[in-house]
Design an enzyme around this catalytic site. Sequence first.
Site, short mmCIF file in Angstrom:
data_model
loop_
_atom_site.label_atom_id
_atom_site.label_comp_id
_atom_site.label_asym_id
_atom_site.label_seq_id
_atom_site.Cartn_x
_atom_site.Cartn_y
_atom_site.Cartn_z
N LYS A 1 7.96 7.82 18.66
CA LYS A 1 7.05 6.53 18.32
C LYS A 1 7.16 5.70 19.54
O LYS A 1 8.42 5.48 20.06
CB LYS A 1 7.25 5.86 17.13
CG LYS A 1 6.23 5.23 16.33
CD LYS A 1 5.10 6.00 15.59
CE LYS A 1 4.14 5.29 15.09
NZ LYS A 1 3.32 6.12 14.15
N GLY B 1 -8.44 2.31 -1.48
CA GLY B 1 -8.74 2.47 -0.47
C GLY B 1 -9.62 3.43 -0.05
O GLY B 1 -9.48 4.65 0.14
N VAL B 2 -11.03 3.15 0.40
CA VAL B 2 -11.79 4.10 0.86
C VAL B 2 -12.42 3.97 2.36
O VAL B 2 -13.54 3.75 2.70
CB VAL B 2 -13.23 4.27 -0.05
CG1 VAL B 2 -12.75 4.66 -1.27
CG2 VAL B 2 -13.69 2.57 -0.36
N GLY B 3 -11.47 3.91 2.99
CA GLY B 3 -11.53 3.92 4.57
C GLY B 3 -11.73 5.39 5.00
O GLY B 3 -12.27 6.18 4.48
N VAL C 1 -9.88 8.03 5.54
CA VAL C 1 -9.52 9.13 4.62
C VAL C 1 -9.91 9.10 3.22
O VAL C 1 -10.28 10.05 2.92
CB VAL C 1 -8.00 9.17 4.72
CG1 VAL C 1 -7.43 10.16 3.80
CG2 VAL C 1 -7.45 9.05 6.14
P1 NAD Z 1 -8.56 2.58 7.36
O1 NAD Z 1 -8.06 1.78 7.75
O2 NAD Z 1 -9.75 3.23 7.55
O3 NAD Z 1 -8.68 2.56 5.51
C1 NAD Z 1 -7.91 1.76 4.69
C2 NAD Z 1 -8.68 1.19 3.87
O4 NAD Z 1 -8.07 0.35 2.86
C3 NAD Z 1 -9.83 0.15 4.28
O5 NAD Z 1 -10.97 0.50 3.75
C4 NAD Z 1 -9.24 -1.19 3.63
O6 NAD Z 1 -10.48 -1.88 3.38
C5 NAD Z 1 -8.66 -0.73 2.48
N1 NAD Z 1 -7.58 -1.65 1.88
C6 NAD Z 1 -6.85 -2.63 2.55
N2 NAD Z 1 -6.09 -3.23 1.74
C7 NAD Z 1 -6.52 -2.75 0.16
C8 NAD Z 1 -6.14 -3.21 -0.94
N3 NAD Z 1 -5.25 -4.16 -1.17
N4 NAD Z 1 -6.61 -2.62 -1.93
C9 NAD Z 1 -7.48 -1.55 -1.69
N5 NAD Z 1 -8.08 -1.07 -0.37
C10 NAD Z 1 -7.42 -1.88 0.75
O7 NAD Z 1 -7.16 3.67 7.10
P2 NAD Z 1 -7.20 5.39 7.00
O8 NAD Z 1 -7.29 5.85 8.44
O9 NAD Z 1 -8.09 5.71 5.96
O10 NAD Z 1 -5.76 5.55 6.40
C11 NAD Z 1 -5.45 5.23 4.99
C12 NAD Z 1 -3.92 5.25 4.91
O11 NAD Z 1 -3.52 6.69 5.39
C13 NAD Z 1 -3.07 4.55 5.87
O12 NAD Z 1 -1.85 4.13 4.92
C14 NAD Z 1 -2.81 5.28 6.92
O13 NAD Z 1 -1.68 4.66 7.53
C15 NAD Z 1 -2.36 6.62 6.48
N6 NAD Z 1 -2.82 7.90 7.26
C16 NAD Z 1 -3.97 8.13 7.81
C17 NAD Z 1 -4.21 9.19 8.80
C18 NAD Z 1 -5.50 9.45 9.39
O14 NAD Z 1 -5.69 10.54 9.69
N7 NAD Z 1 -6.49 8.40 9.36
C19 NAD Z 1 -3.03 9.99 8.91
C20 NAD Z 1 -1.84 9.86 8.06
C21 NAD Z 1 -1.82 8.74 7.34
#
Ligand code: NAD
Length: 365
Positions: free
Chosen positions: A94, A191-193, A195
């Site tokens: 990292k 969290g509906v980002g 993933v």
């Molecule tokens: P993202 O930033 O696209 O989505 C995260 C979502 O969570 C956002 O919509 C945000 O508004 C919401 N959020 C923040 N605080 C919140 C709360 N208190 N309550 C509810 N929702 C809240 O991130 P992502 O890429 O979708 O990743 C989601 C998680 O998965 C993260 O922890 C990330 O580290 C982990 N992750 C992601 C990947 C990947 O491929 N993107 C891979 C491994 C791990």
Amino acid sequence: MFEVKNIEDTNLAENPVVAQMSKYNHEQLLFCNDNDTGLKAIIAVHNTTLGPALGGTRMWKYNNELEALNDVLRLSRGMTYKNSISGLNLGGGKAVIIGDSRTMKSEALFRRFGKFVNSLAGKYITAEDVGINPLDMTYVGMETEHVVGLPGKSGDPSPVTAYGTYVGMKACAKEQFGSDSLTDKVVAVQGVGHVGEYLVKSLTEEGAKVYISDIHEPSLKRVSEKYGATVVGLDEIYDLDMDIYAPCALGATVNDSTLSRLKCSIIAGAANNQLKQEDVHGIAVMEQGMIYAPDFTLNAGGVINCYSEVKGLSSEWAMNKAEEIYTTIQNIVKRSKDENVPTYQIANKMAEERISAIGKVKLPL
Ligand code: NAD
């Protein structure tokens, strides 16, 4: 910060850097400084037994250098475990860039950082992480080929991450409910980002009853309208009468205050570091009869996607590899029950066992 005393009174136990490296057996640290660009970074290579160390670069406004050092040591070790349990021929590494990602970015800073990555000659492969965007990585990629996830390459890892999370969740369901069908199961996705949205799609397509929460109103509205998921409040989500809690936003949401409220049978989501304190909450979850799918196993789709780029493999390959998370989770849960040990400990053990076994294979004949 990293003061080294006179060589006579330098004691390893008192030296914060070397003592911390030896605590979890990190192989190498590279401290990077460039006054012209303002670059201050640390690259940590934790273990390269299985292959080159792969892990993203994070840019963060750390309060001090020790905080950055702790973070990079912890995160690089986590990558070793994630890459190992996923069956990838990758070690763990990292990088952290110390600074404000809103004000300190420049082409020169990222190209200089790329030079440092390149100086490790492929022992460390970098990718995007918190605070870094595709353009930053494009600059890094101008100075080194040891970078993955560049625009036009393996692409957004989120669908692969969501798929791995989904199949892993099904493996937990099979164990808890006797069937891996999620039809009519109540699932709360926090969290509906990137993933979370893909996960909601798979769940609703299978006929699960999905509840969602998010701090970002437009995402909530879009996902609820598109997939018919029910919106709940940020705090309300912990009190739902649900089968599965899927944290896909923040870490540490399984903690003292939420555990007494969670009424689910399964905790399975994509967020990193879901257990606030592994040795406390990992045990408490088991005692409450819940199955916790270890996060670094469940969300390995992202790194699987990176690996497909490193090896020139197809996106179909990445999806098939992510599907193996089903079996991995089954094995973890089975061993956890047989040995009466929390799932997070079993996952750690399995990752360590593979490193140890493959390390021996690599010895000269
Ligand atoms: P993202 O930033 O696209 O989505 C995260 C979502 O969570 C956002 O919509 C945000 O508004 C919401 N959020 C923040 N605080 C919140 C709360 N208190 N309550 C509810 N929702 C809240 O991130 P992502 O890429 O979708 O990743 C989601 C998680 O998965 C993260 O922890 C990330 O580290 C982990 N992750 C992601 C990947 C990947 O491929 N993107 C891979 C491994 C791990």
